[in-house]
Design an enzyme around this catalytic site. Sequence first.
Site, PDB file in Angstrom:
ATOM      1  N   ASP A  42    -115.111  16.959-104.831  1.00  0.00           N
ATOM      2  CA  ASP A  42    -114.318  17.901-104.027  1.00  0.00           C
ATOM      3  C   ASP A  42    -114.911  17.939-102.620  1.00  0.00           C
ATOM      4  O   ASP A  42    -116.077  17.609-102.421  1.00  0.00           O
ATOM      5  CB  ASP A  42    -114.348  19.309-104.645  1.00  0.00           C
ATOM      6  CG  ASP A  42    -113.135  20.162-104.263  1.00  0.00           C
ATOM      7  OD1 ASP A  42    -112.302  20.454-105.146  1.00  0.00           O
ATOM      8  OD2 ASP A  42    -113.000  20.514-103.068  1.00  0.00           O
ATOM      9  N   TYR A 161     -94.481  17.733 -98.796  1.00  0.00           N
ATOM     10  CA  TYR A 161     -95.071  17.888-100.133  1.00  0.00           C
ATOM     11  C   TYR A 161     -94.276  17.049-101.147  1.00  0.00           C
ATOM     12  O   TYR A 161     -94.854  16.292-101.927  1.00  0.00           O
ATOM     13  CB  TYR A 161     -95.080  19.372-100.524  1.00  0.00           C
ATOM     14  CG  TYR A 161     -95.868  19.659-101.790  1.00  0.00           C
ATOM     15  CD1 TYR A 161     -97.267  19.696-101.768  1.00  0.00           C
ATOM     16  CD2 TYR A 161     -95.230  19.877-103.002  1.00  0.00           C
ATOM     17  CE1 TYR A 161     -97.991  19.948-102.926  1.00  0.00           C
ATOM     18  CE2 TYR A 161     -95.944  20.135-104.161  1.00  0.00           C
ATOM     19  CZ  TYR A 161     -97.326  20.177-104.117  1.00  0.00           C
ATOM     20  OH  TYR A 161     -98.050  20.417-105.271  1.00  0.00           O
ATOM     21  N   LYS A 165     -95.523  13.769-103.271  1.00  0.00           N
ATOM     22  CA  LYS A 165     -95.574  13.794-104.744  1.00  0.00           C
ATOM     23  C   LYS A 165     -94.614  12.764-105.368  1.00  0.00           C
ATOM     24  O   LYS A 165     -94.935  12.170-106.398  1.00  0.00           O
ATOM     25  CB  LYS A 165     -95.293  15.204-105.257  1.00  0.00           C
ATOM     26  CG  LYS A 165     -96.360  16.238-104.832  1.00  0.00           C
ATOM     27  CD  LYS A 165     -97.759  15.876-105.348  1.00  0.00           C
ATOM     28  CE  LYS A 165     -98.774  16.992-105.151  1.00  0.00           C
ATOM     29  NZ  LYS A 165    -100.105  16.650-105.668  1.00  0.00           N
TER      30      LYS A 165
END
Length: 258
Positions: A42, A161, A165
């Site tokens: 991360d 977005y 995706k």
Amino acid sequence: MADIPTIDYNGKVAFVTGAGSGIGRATAIAFAKAGASVAAADINRQGLEQTVQDVAAFGGKILPLECDVTNGSSVKAALEKTVESFGRLDAAFNNAGIEQPAQPLAELSEDVWDRVVAVNLKSVFLCMKYQIEIMLRQGSGAIVNTASGAGILAIRGQSSYCASKFGVVAASKVAALEYADKGIRVNAICPGIIDTPMIARYTGDTEEGRARIIAQEPVGRMGRPEEIAGTVLWLCSEAGGFVTGHAMVVDGGQTAGI
Ligand code: NAD
């Protein structure tokens, strides 16, 4: 008759991105509980520290890796460290992602578009690129990439977005085809509305905001991050051994009517 395969990660190594929060943290914990050595990547060091504590609490094996998934050398280094520490790579969950502010396409800035596509889609390319190199040497491996309901369904105000995706689904399917005969499986997962910090930001974390999006869920609630984790573990395991090139919705029925 052969035995039905089980979900057992003892002796296996899993790599998870976005492991410092939400779905990624739940999946890193689930892999560790199932016996895997987990490399947890991360960009957020504090978030990673919490995940490490959660896994250490039950004696699981976890290696925190500060990594920016939009940067090829950072991703490569994290995967090299994984193999250096644990010797191999059996399962990879490429899951780090960000939301976009709800805005019609013509009002969206170039910067927001570039950032959303870099974090959500370019990252998946970079992760798979270096993971597949390792998996080809082993002759085995399973990858799951996080797409979304927004990866199969157009949503107003979510052009970058959705584009990122839909792209994750496409890249997963192409990689699945290219490496199917090399012992490597690649799938995408399409979560519905899952109760994570991302959704808290999206709804303003108010009762009203939560109720508004829960109304999209036929089951009448948000999903829990652990419910995505369970599916990822199944997809990466021998129990999911014949599944590749699939975009699996795990969404409480949100997209069942389309
Ligand atoms: P989250 O915000 O709780 O966690 C995302 C994590 O990704 C954070 O820890 C963040 O630090 C990390 N991250 C962001 N940019 C990064 C970068 N450049 N490099 C490395 N790490 C980075 O969100 P979440 O809800 O757990 O989302 C996880 C994934 O699931 C995302 O890809 C998201 O788009 C997807 N998703 C979420 C939902 C939902 O309802 N929560 C639904 C569908 C899909």
